[in-house]
Design an enzyme around this catalytic site. Structure first.
Site, PDB file in Angstrom:
ATOM      1  N   LEU B  15       1.116  -1.363   0.156  1.00  0.00           N
ATOM      2  CA  LEU B  15       0.546  -0.035   0.584  1.00  0.00           C
ATOM      3  C   LEU B  15       0.565   1.412  -0.134  1.00  0.00           C
ATOM      4  CD1 LEU B  15      -2.964   0.548   0.161  1.00  0.00           C
ATOM      5  CD2 LEU B  15      -2.460   1.478   2.402  1.00  0.00           C
ATOM      6  N   SER B  16       2.167   1.452   0.314  1.00  0.00           N
ATOM      7  CA  SER B  16       3.324   2.125   0.386  1.00  0.00           C
ATOM      8  C   SER B  16       4.073   2.318  -1.333  1.00  0.00           C
ATOM      9  CB  SER B  16       3.748   2.156   1.478  1.00  0.00           C
ATOM     10  OG  SER B  16       5.162   2.426   1.573  1.00  0.00           O
ATOM     11  N   PRO B  17       3.947   3.656  -1.544  1.00  0.00           N
ATOM     12  CA  PRO B  17       4.357   3.645  -2.556  1.00  0.00           C
ATOM     13  C   PRO B  17       6.277   3.826  -2.325  1.00  0.00           C
ATOM     14  CG  PRO B  17       3.385   6.115  -2.509  1.00  0.00           C
ATOM     15  CD  PRO B  17       2.755   4.841  -1.382  1.00  0.00           C
ATOM     16  N   SER B  19       7.628   2.095   0.495  1.00  0.00           N
ATOM     17  CA  SER B  19       8.527   0.987   0.313  1.00  0.00           C
ATOM     18  C   SER B  19       8.633   0.544  -0.819  1.00  0.00           C
ATOM     19  CB  SER B  19       6.757   0.316   0.919  1.00  0.00           C
ATOM     20  OG  SER B  19       6.941   0.814   2.035  1.00  0.00           O
TER      21      SER B  19
END
EC number: 2.5.1.18
Lengths: 214, 226
Positions: B15-17, B19
């Site tokens: 969900l974390s760009p 990341s």
């Protein structure tokens, strides 16, 4: 004659430790890259208010991380930055209004001194190694008298608003003007990206010293 | 034989760009630096809850900045990342619980597939603006990564088991113990020390700490270390 230098505006507040890191790296590169570095003293408290953001140090884990991050960056960036003993008092109670008005006055009357005086203020807050910036006592007194004038107050307000118009929610903010475009970069960790955008070489945060550009 | 490789744990959530950006840069360097990259699927929603932090996209100017930052980093890091049309729905409504449980199951049973399956999930959500919350979405990503339909279905069945649920919980708690207030978090273990670095923009600092050479986010490809 070569291509025109690109203007980089650095919006900063001496209350902001990461602003100091941006400042030092950009000062190192101002005589290496084809840029014109324009220092813009701003008020981080004003930016927080206008954007609805909050100082990161208010979140316990962010405060904890800030401490370790600053320690590591001190070594990597070779800037003598250290957290003050009472971080919260410095950040949240004392503030930086007088200091930033002072720098605004310096920028208006003695812009050639702005870099040194800014550095000296950061040294006082964020380091143990403060020494005098080379301003005469008279000059300093004269400037201190000016910091409550409408001219200086308004100028600081305008600069802070300019940062907000660029989309700032904190500091430091670097704004690169190039090829008719404007790029706003937040934080001290976008310097390599900045080099990429400028088409310049990134040689790390401590580039080898080179002769000043003629 | 040379010095032992240093373990780098990468705590991430698809969900974390940011990341994804950390992931790609570290994957590039895992065969260049003397490191052992351990991917740690975690739940960013759990980290936010535990730390009292809030997703940055909730602040309008941060959401605005995120959009331009991601666009610039796409070019600089050469990762095909693009904001989905409905950023808020993706980030704040749909979430990533099933996807991260699936990756947890992959890590438990077929860890050699974890890198590829993670990448395919990121490509869905952060490159092609496709769903990752429905079972079929996850199966499609797994198959694209090279898993057989059978293998993928088998793992999907396991995502509601206590083993998988607890493992994701433990990994997320481990990130929190390291001081995480968001993702990505990179934890470098070296010379008896532990360094926690937050964000995709601490890679050059990481190189400095490891005593390795930083060659930018897109290093020249080299032969795999023997």
């Amino acid at each position: 004659m070569g291509p025109l230098p690109r203007t980089l505006e650095l919006f900063y507040d001496v209350l902001s430790p990461y602003s100091w890191l941006s400042f030092e790296v950009l000062c190192r590169y101002q005589n290496i890259w084809n840029i014109n570095l324009r220092l813009q003293p701003s008020l981080i408290a004003g930016i927080m208010k206008d954007s609805g953001n909050k100082p990161p140090a208010l979140l316990p884990r962010k405060a904890q991380y800030l401490a370790s991050d600053i320690n590591l960056l001190r070594q990597h960036l070779q800037v003598p930055i250290q957290l003050p003993k009472d971080l919260f008092s410095v950040l949240l109670e004392k503030g930086s209004l007088s200091a930033m008005r002072f720098l605004t006055a310096v920028n208006l009357e003695h812009p050639e001194m702005l870099e040194k005086v800014s550095r000296e203020l950061w040294m006082r807050i964020w380091s143990r190694a403060a020494k005098k910036a080379g301003m005469s006592a008279e000059q300093a007194r004269g400037l201190l008298e000016k910091i409550s004038t409408p001219t200086v107050k308004n100028k600081l307000k305008e600069t802070t608003e300019a940062a907000c118009k660029y989309g700032a929610f904190g500091l430091p903010v670097t704004v690169a003007h190039m090829d008719g475009q404007t790029h706003m970069l937040f934080g001290s960790d976008r310097m390599e990206l900045l080099a990429y955008l400028l088409g310049e070489k990134w040689m790390g945060p401590v580039p080898p010293a080179v002769n000043a550009r003629l």
